[in-house]
Design a protein around this motif. Structure first.
Motif, PDB file in Angstrom:
ATOM      1  N   ILE A   4      99.443 108.792  71.203  1.00  0.00           N
ATOM      2  CA  ILE A   4     100.099 109.134  69.943  1.00  0.00           C
ATOM      3  C   ILE A   4     101.252 110.100  70.200  1.00  0.00           C
ATOM      4  CG2 ILE A   4      99.775 110.156  67.665  1.00  0.00           C
ATOM      5  CD1 ILE A   4      96.798 109.354  67.909  1.00  0.00           C
ATOM      6  N   ALA A   5     102.391 109.825  69.582  1.00  0.00           N
ATOM      7  CA  ALA A   5     103.553 110.708  69.639  1.00  0.00           C
ATOM      8  C   ALA A   5     103.593 111.532  68.353  1.00  0.00           C
ATOM      9  CB  ALA A   5     104.829 109.886  69.775  1.00  0.00           C
ATOM     10  N   VAL A   6     103.723 112.864  68.488  1.00  0.00           N
ATOM     11  CA  VAL A   6     103.772 113.761  67.339  1.00  0.00           C
ATOM     12  C   VAL A   6     105.084 114.545  67.395  1.00  0.00           C
ATOM     13  CG1 VAL A   6     102.704 115.742  66.186  1.00  0.00           C
ATOM     14  CG2 VAL A   6     101.264 113.966  67.191  1.00  0.00           C
ATOM     15  N   GLU A   7     105.813 114.516  66.295  1.00  0.00           N
ATOM     16  CA  GLU A   7     107.086 115.236  66.232  1.00  0.00           C
ATOM     17  C   GLU A   7     106.851 116.746  66.282  1.00  0.00           C
ATOM     18  OE1 GLU A   7     111.043 115.520  63.372  1.00  0.00           O
ATOM     19  OE2 GLU A   7     109.422 114.164  62.826  1.00  0.00           O
ATOM     20  N   LYS A   8     107.673 117.438  67.072  1.00  0.00           N
ATOM     21  CA  LYS A   8     107.600 118.898  67.133  1.00  0.00           C
ATOM     22  C   LYS A   8     108.013 119.454  65.789  1.00  0.00           C
ATOM     23  CE  LYS A   8     108.447 119.370  72.049  1.00  0.00           C
ATOM     24  NZ  LYS A   8     109.337 119.833  73.102  1.00  0.00           N
ATOM     25  N   MET A  26     104.197 115.539  72.398  1.00  0.00           N
ATOM     26  CA  MET A  26     105.123 116.065  71.407  1.00  0.00           C
ATOM     27  C   MET A  26     106.520 115.545  71.730  1.00  0.00           C
ATOM     28  SD  MET A  26     103.148 117.981  69.522  1.00  0.00           S
ATOM     29  CE  MET A  26     104.216 119.064  68.591  1.00  0.00           C
ATOM     30  N   PHE A  27     107.343 115.325  70.691  1.00  0.00           N
ATOM     31  CA  PHE A  27     108.725 114.890  70.901  1.00  0.00           C
ATOM     32  C   PHE A  27     109.641 115.526  69.871  1.00  0.00           C
ATOM     33  CE2 PHE A  27     107.226 111.954  67.714  1.00  0.00           C
ATOM     34  CZ  PHE A  27     108.347 111.620  66.954  1.00  0.00           C
ATOM     35  N   GLU A  28     110.915 115.638  70.236  1.00  0.00           N
ATOM     36  CA  GLU A  28     111.949 116.161  69.334  1.00  0.00           C
ATOM     37  C   GLU A  28     112.352 115.060  68.354  1.00  0.00           C
ATOM     38  OE1 GLU A  28     113.071 119.232  69.231  1.00  0.00           O
ATOM     39  OE2 GLU A  28     112.181 119.982  71.094  1.00  0.00           O
ATOM     40  N   VAL A  33     111.592 107.701  71.475  1.00  0.00           N
ATOM     41  CA  VAL A  33     110.272 107.526  72.083  1.00  0.00           C
ATOM     42  C   VAL A  33     109.794 106.105  71.840  1.00  0.00           C
ATOM     43  CG1 VAL A  33     109.575 109.947  71.956  1.00  0.00           C
ATOM     44  CG2 VAL A  33     109.115 108.466  70.033  1.00  0.00           C
ATOM     45  N   SER A  34     109.076 105.570  72.816  1.00  0.00           N
ATOM     46  CA  SER A  34     108.527 104.224  72.671  1.00  0.00           C
ATOM     47  C   SER A  34     107.281 104.109  73.538  1.00  0.00           C
ATOM     48  CB  SER A  34     109.553 103.168  73.055  1.00  0.00           C
ATOM     49  OG  SER A  34     109.877 103.276  74.420  1.00  0.00           O
ATOM     50  N   GLY A  35     106.535 103.048  73.308  1.00  0.00           N
ATOM     51  CA  GLY A  35     105.355 102.796  74.119  1.00  0.00           C
ATOM     52  C   GLY A  35     104.099 103.504  73.664  1.00  0.00           C
ATOM     53  N   TYR A  36     104.080 103.968  72.440  1.00  0.00           N
ATOM     54  CA  TYR A  36     102.897 104.650  71.910  1.00  0.00           C
ATOM     55  C   TYR A  36     102.150 103.727  70.956  1.00  0.00           C
ATOM     56  CZ  TYR A  36     104.451 108.865  74.099  1.00  0.00           C
ATOM     57  OH  TYR A  36     104.809 109.773  75.047  1.00  0.00           O
ATOM     58  N   PHE A  54     106.379 101.497  67.050  1.00  0.00           N
ATOM     59  CA  PHE A  54     104.950 101.645  66.790  1.00  0.00           C
ATOM     60  C   PHE A  54     104.773 102.111  65.347  1.00  0.00           C
ATOM     61  CE2 PHE A  54     106.659 105.204  69.304  1.00  0.00           C
ATOM     62  CZ  PHE A  54     106.579 106.241  68.374  1.00  0.00           C
ATOM     63  N   PRO A  55     103.588 101.941  64.769  1.00  0.00           N
ATOM     64  CA  PRO A  55     103.342 102.399  63.406  1.00  0.00           C
ATOM     65  C   PRO A  55     103.452 103.918  63.330  1.00  0.00           C
ATOM     66  CG  PRO A  55     101.503 101.078  64.220  1.00  0.00           C
ATOM     67  CD  PRO A  55     102.422 101.294  65.359  1.00  0.00           C
ATOM     68  N   ILE A  56     103.912 104.419  62.177  1.00  0.00           N
ATOM     69  CA  ILE A  56     104.065 105.854  61.999  1.00  0.00           C
ATOM     70  C   ILE A  56     103.455 106.303  60.677  1.00  0.00           C
ATOM     71  CG2 ILE A  56     106.079 106.196  63.468  1.00  0.00           C
ATOM     72  CD1 ILE A  56     107.844 105.876  61.035  1.00  0.00           C
ATOM     73  N   VAL A  57     103.108 107.581  60.630  1.00  0.00           N
ATOM     74  CA  VAL A  57     102.627 108.209  59.406  1.00  0.00           C
ATOM     75  C   VAL A  57     103.425 109.492  59.220  1.00  0.00           C
ATOM     76  CG1 VAL A  57     100.747 109.511  60.499  1.00  0.00           C
ATOM     77  CG2 VAL A  57     100.557 108.880  58.109  1.00  0.00           C
TER      78      VAL A  57
END
Length: 77
Positions: A4-8, A26-28, A33-36, A54-57
């Motif tokens: 899972i990628a989470v925005e900072k 974490m990402f800016e 970002v990809s591949g999550y 990828f799906p996001i919330v």
């Protein structure tokens, strides 16, 4: 578990998802970002919805527990 990628700067969301066994990065907001398996971002907009493969919330208006519950429910599908 899921990647899972989470925005900072939402470290509390990152920690809660890690406690559920997920691998979290974490990402800016301007970082590509990809591949999550899933993403958690500050807010959804017409501009950023197509930015991810990828799906996001959205964090906007949700508690940490709401976000974790939503991610887990969507991943179970």
């Amino acid at each position: 578990m899921a990647k899972i990628a989470v925005e900072k700067p939402f470290d509390d969301v990152k920690q809660a998802l890690e406690e559920k066994g997920h691998e979290v990065k974490m990402f800016e907001s301007d970082e590509k970002v990809s591949g999550y398996d899933f993403g958690v971002i500050r807010a959804l907009s017409d501009v950023n919805v197509d930015q991810y493969d990828f799906p996001i919330v959205s964090i906007e208006g949700n508690s940490v527990q709401d976000i974790v519950d939503d991610v887990e429910k969507r991943l179970a599908r």
